[in-house]
Each structure stands twice: as structure tokens, then as C-alpha cells.
Write a protein that holds these residues in place. Structure first.
Motif, short mmCIF file in Angstrom:
data_model
loop_
_atom_site.label_atom_id
_atom_site.label_comp_id
_atom_site.label_asym_id
_atom_site.label_seq_id
_atom_site.Cartn_x
_atom_site.Cartn_y
_atom_site.Cartn_z
N GLY A 195 3.92 114.67 -69.05
CA GLY A 195 4.20 116.08 -68.80
C GLY A 195 5.68 116.41 -68.82
N ARG A 196 5.98 117.60 -69.30
CA ARG A 196 7.38 118.06 -69.38
C ARG A 196 8.06 118.00 -68.02
NH1 ARG A 196 8.95 124.28 -69.78
NH2 ARG A 196 11.21 124.04 -69.52
N ALA A 197 7.31 118.30 -66.96
CA ALA A 197 7.90 118.33 -65.61
C ALA A 197 8.36 116.96 -65.15
CB ALA A 197 6.89 118.89 -64.62
N LYS A 198 7.90 115.90 -65.80
CA LYS A 198 8.26 114.53 -65.41
C LYS A 198 9.47 113.99 -66.18
CE LYS A 198 4.79 113.87 -62.53
NZ LYS A 198 5.00 113.65 -61.07
N ASN A 256 5.99 124.66 -74.37
CA ASN A 256 5.86 123.27 -73.95
C ASN A 256 6.74 122.34 -74.80
OD1 ASN A 256 3.81 123.92 -71.96
ND2 ASN A 256 2.47 124.30 -73.68
N ALA A 310 10.52 121.17 -74.00
CA ALA A 310 10.71 119.75 -73.69
C ALA A 310 11.89 119.18 -74.49
CB ALA A 310 9.43 118.97 -74.00
N ASP A 334 14.95 120.47 -72.69
CA ASP A 334 15.13 119.75 -71.42
C ASP A 334 15.75 118.37 -71.66
OD1 ASP A 334 13.99 121.91 -70.15
OD2 ASP A 334 12.06 120.93 -69.78
N LYS A 380 2.19 123.81 -68.93
CA LYS A 380 2.75 124.21 -67.63
C LYS A 380 3.31 123.02 -66.87
CE LYS A 380 -0.44 128.13 -67.33
NZ LYS A 380 -1.53 128.79 -66.58
N GLY A 381 3.87 122.07 -67.64
CA GLY A 381 4.52 120.92 -67.03
C GLY A 381 3.61 119.77 -66.71
N LYS A 382 2.30 119.98 -66.83
CA LYS A 382 1.34 118.95 -66.46
C LYS A 382 0.75 118.29 -67.71
CE LYS A 382 0.08 121.37 -62.19
NZ LYS A 382 -1.01 121.98 -61.41
#
Length: 248
Positions: A20-23, A116, A120, A123, A164-166
Motif C-alpha cells: 500500500g502507498r501508505a506504507k 494511487n 505513489a 511519494d 486509499k493507501g491500503k
């Protein structure tokens, strides 16, 4: 449940796939990073190059594309899908591998991002700077990306961008598909069919109530394994197709 395994390949995959992008780490280790957003960014990007795009400028935010076009009048720019997936007013295309087939991008710069995959890429660029190389891979160009990275002496990580980051099943499938190619354990035909079904049944039912273009994107483009020999690699904020070049 522990994910520790005695299988060396499984251990390597657990260490190198980012769920996931949030990680995405704030300070990522040096190495190669493959962004995987199977539906749709990682499929649209190879199609833009296959249709002759000079490069793809990844904007930091959606909405910056018109400014890019003002500086590059011959550019084609991508925005949101707009009403009924017909594109956004003021833009030339949106993040759809089938939609871009009718856009004259040959020899032209392009600019886009996505919620997404595109984000990414940004990021990673902002977090890793010059210590990392960023590529974009999916099911259509996974083998080409793996072959390009095969001779690299740097670690390769895979960002299953998710939503959504997941994590999402289709992006994990894409990451595993490319990683297994890279590590000399490509899928058997039977395994590939299972991967195809995970993506098909993970996304297909969600598209049944949406315009036909979503199903066309999924069934005719996203699932076309190894249909493109495109290797998108980031230089600055621009993705270039570096297929035919050697990784250094």
C-alpha cells in the motif's frame, strides 16, 4: 499468524513488497522501486508509450497539468475521468488504457498523475531523492520490467499501490507477478490463470454497473499479460521508456 517462512523466495517477497502507498517509508532504502497500480495507472502508462508519447510528466497534484501544457503547448494532458468516464473538460485524456488509444500523443510530451499509482511515484520521489530509481510495472509490461532489472546489483522493492493507501488484491498480484519474474520463478500457466482470476473477480463485479469503458480497460488491457515491452523509468519528474537500454 506469523508470516515467517523457510522458503527463500517467499522470505524475499515478504521483505521487498510494500503493501500500500501508505506504507512507503519516509526514508526508503537505496534501490529500485517498482510502482504497481494494475488498474489503471500501471496499464495506462505503457499504452501512452506504445502510442508514441515522448515522456510522461508526473505532476505533484491533480490540477497542475494545465500549467504544464501552458509551458509545453504541444503536450497532451490527463485529468480525472469526468462525467460518465468521458474525460474532464480542458484535458485531453484520463487514466484509461483504452481511452488513450484515440489520443495523438506520438512525439509529444504528456502529463498526468493518479490517486494511487501516480501519487505513489511522487511519494517515492520526494522521500528517496537520488538514492532510488522508480519504475512503473503492471501485468502488461511486468516481464519487460523484470528483464530490465535482472542485471541490477541493487535491491528491488515493489509498491503495491492499493486504494486509499491500503493494499488491494490486484496490485499485490501484479507485484508478485513481476517479482517472481525477476527472481527466476515465473508463473506456470496454471498459476497465471489463478492470478488472472484474482484480478478478474476482484475488480470485474465492481465494474458491472459502470460504463463499458471500465470493463474494456480491465478485460482487454489490464489482463493482457506481457503485451507490452515498455519499461517506464522516472528521471526527475518525467517517466521515459528505457526499454532497450541496460540498467546501470
Amino acid at each position: 499468524m506469523s508470516l515467517i517462512t523457510g522458503n527463500s523466495l517467499e522470505s524475499k517477497l515478504l521483505e521487498t513488497i510494500i503493501l500500500g502507498r501508505a506504507k512507503i517509508p519516509d526514508d526508503p532504502d537505496p534501490g529500485n522501486y517498482v510502482v504497481v497500480d494494475v488498474a489503471q495507472f500501471s496499464t495506462t502508462v505503457p499504452e501512452l508509450f506504445a502510442n508514441g508519447a515522448e515522456y510522461i510528466y508526473i505532476t505533484e497534484e491533480r490540477g497542475n497539468e494545465p500549467a504544464f501544457k501552458a509551458e509545453h503547448p504541444d503536450a497532451k494532458i490527463g485529468g480525472s475521468s469526468g462525467p460518465d468516464y468521458r474525460g474532464e473538460e480542458g484535458y485531453d485524456f484520463f487514466n484509461s488504457p483504452s481511452f488513450v488509444q484515440n489520443i495523438d500523443v506520438a512525439g509529444r510530451p504528456t502529463a498526468m498523475t493518479s490517486t494511487n499509482g501516480g501519487n505513489a511515484v511522487t511519494d517515492l520521489r520526494l522521500a528517496g531523492g537520488d538514492d532510488i530509481d522508480i519504475l512503473v510495472g503492471g501485468l502488461t509490461n511486468g516481464k519487460a520490467v523484470a528483464n530490465y532489472l535482472a542485471d541490477s546489483d541493487r535491491e528491488t522493492y515493489f509498491v503495491a499501490a492499493g486504494s486509499k493507501g491500503k493494499p488491494s488484491p490486484e496490485d499485490l498480484v501484479g507485484a508478485l507477478y513481476i517479482a517472481r519474474q525477476l527472481h527466476g520463478k515465473p508463473l506456470t500457466p496454471e498459476q497465471r490463470e489463478i492470478y488472472r482470476e484474482v484480478v478478474q473477480f476482484g475488480k470485474g463485479p465492481k465494474y458491472e454497473e459502470k460504463p463499458q469503458i471500465k470493463r474494456t480497460d480491465l478485460y482487454e488491457y489490464t489482463l493482457a499479460f506481457n503485451s507490452r515491452d515498455i519499461v517506464p523509468k522516472l528521471e526527475g519528474q518525467r517517466l521515459y521508456d528505457v526499454s532497450g537500454e541496460s540498467e546501470t
